[in-house]
Design a protein around this motif. Sequence first.
Motif, mmCIF file in Angstrom:
data_model
loop_
_atom_site.group_PDB
_atom_site.id
_atom_site.type_symbol
_atom_site.label_atom_id
_atom_site.label_comp_id
_atom_site.label_asym_id
_atom_site.label_seq_id
_atom_site.Cartn_x
_atom_site.Cartn_y
_atom_site.Cartn_z
ATOM 1 N N GLU A 112 0.827 -1.218 0.000
ATOM 2 C CA GLU A 112 0.000 0.000 0.000
ATOM 3 C C GLU A 112 0.858 1.264 0.000
ATOM 4 O O GLU A 112 0.560 2.224 -0.700
ATOM 5 N N THR A 113 1.930 1.250 0.802
ATOM 6 C CA THR A 113 2.851 2.400 0.829
ATOM 7 C C THR A 113 3.452 2.587 -0.557
ATOM 8 O O THR A 113 3.561 3.700 -1.072
ATOM 9 N N CYS A 114 3.837 1.459 -1.159
ATOM 10 C CA CYS A 114 4.426 1.491 -2.496
ATOM 11 C C CYS A 114 3.434 2.082 -3.508
ATOM 12 O O CYS A 114 3.782 2.966 -4.297
ATOM 13 N N LEU A 115 2.200 1.602 -3.467
ATOM 14 C CA LEU A 115 1.176 2.081 -4.412
ATOM 15 C C LEU A 115 0.882 3.564 -4.221
ATOM 16 O O LEU A 115 0.661 4.298 -5.191
ATOM 17 N N THR A 116 0.888 4.029 -2.976
ATOM 18 C CA THR A 116 0.676 5.458 -2.706
ATOM 19 C C THR A 116 1.769 6.284 -3.380
ATOM 20 O O THR A 116 1.494 7.302 -4.013
ATOM 21 N N HIS A 117 3.018 5.824 -3.246
ATOM 22 C CA HIS A 117 4.139 6.516 -3.902
ATOM 23 C C HIS A 117 3.957 6.525 -5.416
ATOM 24 O O HIS A 117 4.114 7.563 -6.062
ATOM 25 N N VAL A 118 3.637 5.344 -5.963
ATOM 26 C CA VAL A 118 3.497 5.215 -7.419
ATOM 27 C C VAL A 118 2.350 6.093 -7.931
ATOM 28 O O VAL A 118 2.477 6.750 -8.968
ATOM 29 N N ASN A 119 1.239 6.134 -7.180
ATOM 30 C CA ASN A 119 0.101 6.989 -7.566
ATOM 31 C C ASN A 119 0.503 8.462 -7.601
ATOM 32 O O ASN A 119 -0.069 9.259 -8.345
ATOM 33 N N ASN A 120 1.483 8.819 -6.769
ATOM 34 C CA ASN A 120 1.985 10.204 -6.745
ATOM 35 C C ASN A 120 3.160 10.409 -7.699
ATOM 36 O O ASN A 120 3.880 11.387 -7.615
ATOM 37 N N ASN A 121 3.344 9.405 -8.566
ATOM 38 C CA ASN A 121 4.428 9.468 -9.557
ATOM 39 C C ASN A 121 5.824 9.461 -8.923
ATOM 40 O O ASN A 121 6.765 10.045 -9.450
ATOM 41 N N GLU A 122 5.934 8.798 -7.758
ATOM 42 C CA GLU A 122 7.220 8.682 -7.068
ATOM 43 C C GLU A 122 7.612 7.212 -7.011
ATOM 44 O O GLU A 122 6.756 6.341 -6.888
ATOM 45 N N SER A 123 8.909 6.940 -7.069
ATOM 46 C CA SER A 123 9.339 5.540 -6.962
ATOM 47 C C SER A 123 9.451 5.131 -5.496
ATOM 48 O O SER A 123 9.612 5.980 -4.614
ATOM 49 N N TYR A 124 9.321 3.829 -5.253
ATOM 50 C CA TYR A 124 9.423 3.308 -3.880
ATOM 51 C C TYR A 124 10.266 2.036 -3.890
ATOM 52 O O TYR A 124 9.926 1.070 -4.562
ATOM 53 N N PHE A 125 11.357 2.053 -3.159
ATOM 54 C CA PHE A 125 12.223 0.872 -3.043
ATOM 55 C C PHE A 125 12.280 0.454 -1.580
ATOM 56 O O PHE A 125 12.533 1.279 -0.707
ATOM 57 N N SER A 126 11.993 -0.806 -1.338
ATOM 58 C CA SER A 126 11.958 -1.373 0.005
ATOM 59 C C SER A 126 13.169 -0.948 0.841
ATOM 60 O O SER A 126 14.297 -1.050 0.396
ATOM 61 N N GLU A 127 12.910 -0.473 2.048
ATOM 62 C CA GLU A 127 14.006 -0.040 2.931
ATOM 63 C C GLU A 127 14.978 -1.174 3.215
ATOM 64 O O GLU A 127 16.176 -0.980 3.333
ATOM 65 N N GLU A 128 14.425 -2.392 3.364
ATOM 66 C CA GLU A 128 15.276 -3.560 3.670
ATOM 67 C C GLU A 128 16.323 -3.789 2.574
ATOM 68 O O GLU A 128 17.434 -4.187 2.854
ATOM 69 N N ILE A 129 15.927 -3.524 1.320
ATOM 70 C CA ILE A 129 16.873 -3.693 0.209
ATOM 71 C C ILE A 129 17.978 -2.649 0.317
ATOM 72 O O ILE A 129 19.158 -2.968 0.208
ATOM 73 N N ALA A 130 17.586 -1.413 0.574
ATOM 74 C CA ALA A 130 18.573 -0.336 0.712
ATOM 75 C C ALA A 130 19.534 -0.631 1.864
ATOM 76 O O ALA A 130 20.747 -0.485 1.732
ATOM 77 N N ASP A 131 18.984 -1.093 3.007
ATOM 78 C CA ASP A 131 19.821 -1.414 4.173
ATOM 79 C C ASP A 131 20.810 -2.523 3.835
ATOM 80 O O ASP A 131 21.986 -2.459 4.185
ATOM 81 N N TYR A 132 20.308 -3.545 3.147
ATOM 82 C CA TYR A 132 21.157 -4.686 2.774
ATOM 83 C C TYR A 132 22.289 -4.248 1.844
ATOM 84 O O TYR A 132 23.446 -4.601 2.037
ATOM 85 N N LEU A 133 21.937 -3.429 0.840
ATOM 86 C CA LEU A 133 22.947 -2.979 -0.119
ATOM 87 C C LEU A 133 23.971 -2.078 0.548
ATOM 88 O O LEU A 133 25.157 -2.158 0.271
ATOM 89 N N ASN A 134 23.497 -1.215 1.460
ATOM 90 C CA ASN A 134 24.426 -0.331 2.179
ATOM 91 C C ASN A 134 25.386 -1.141 3.035
ATOM 92 O O ASN A 134 26.570 -0.861 3.107
ATOM 93 N N ALA A 135 24.837 -2.174 3.693
ATOM 94 C CA ALA A 135 25.680 -3.033 4.544
ATOM 95 C C ALA A 135 26.742 -3.726 3.705
ATOM 96 O O ALA A 135 27.895 -3.853 4.107
ATOM 97 N N ASN A 136 26.350 -4.143 2.498
ATOM 98 C CA ASN A 136 27.303 -4.840 1.621
ATOM 99 C C ASN A 136 28.318 -3.889 1.000
ATOM 100 O O ASN A 136 29.412 -4.282 0.649
ATOM 101 N N THR A 137 27.886 -2.627 0.857
ATOM 102 C CA THR A 137 28.792 -1.630 0.277
ATOM 103 C C THR A 137 29.937 -1.355 1.236
ATOM 104 O O THR A 137 31.069 -1.152 0.852
ATOM 105 N N ASN A 138 29.598 -1.352 2.547
ATOM 106 C CA ASN A 138 30.630 -1.103 3.552
ATOM 107 C C ASN A 138 31.433 -2.374 3.809
ATOM 108 O O ASN A 138 31.423 -2.920 4.889
ATOM 109 N N SER A 139 32.087 -2.869 2.782
ATOM 110 C CA SER A 139 32.821 -4.118 2.949
ATOM 111 C C SER A 139 34.228 -3.842 3.476
ATOM 112 O O SER A 139 34.739 -2.740 3.384
ATOM 113 N N ARG A 140 34.848 -4.875 3.995
ATOM 114 C CA ARG A 140 36.173 -4.769 4.621
ATOM 115 C C ARG A 140 37.208 -4.249 3.624
ATOM 116 O O ARG A 140 37.336 -4.790 2.530
#
Length: 210
Positions: A112-140
């Motif tokens: 529903e949050t995603c659809l609200t964004h899309v209806n307003n012509n805004e993109s929505y990407f799951s926070e969990e995906i962003a968190d995961y990618l950020n965690a992987n970006t900060n590699s040793r």
Amino acid sequence: MQNSIIIADDHPLMLRGLSDFLKSKGYNIIGSAKDGKEAYNLIVKLKPDIAILDIRMPYKTGLEVAEDCKKNGIPTKIILITFDKGEDLYDKAKELNIFGYILKEFAIEEIETCLTHVNNNESYFSEEIADYLNANTNSRPEILDMLSKTELKILHLISKNNTAKDIGDILSISNRTVEKHKSNIIKKLDIPPIQNSLLIWAKENQEFLN
């Protein structure tokens, strides 16, 4: 007027669950498909405002459907649902101007949050995906592989605010040996020889020294 939506997923339970949930919330679901080919044909035929697509489906993946829509100038806004957190898929989705990208395990919670964004012509990407990618970006930092085990131990102890004397006591070595190790670490890591530079570097990279 309520936006028209089609849903495609090759897992019947997921398809029915999402479809029933959105209908119960008053969304205008005009069709559903069990594979990518069927999904694309539905998009061409029904011209929905939004298509919610599973990424991994037979015949065509959700990304391939999105690619075909973009190539053929079909304005349907695509939302992808997936179990994949991979950076490649995420980058590809952004490249194709996907409007939504949410993880399956949170699909009901986030749709529903995603659809609200899309209806307003805004993109929505799951926070969990962003968190995961950020965690992987900060590699040793690979440069740490150049250090010996003793040097890594010393760097770890420096990051915990230990003095050369403390480190010598902990590792049962002389202050002079500690200072020699510190000098070697600075050379190997190419740290500028300014006051407290080694302590600053150790603090900034503390998460990789544990």
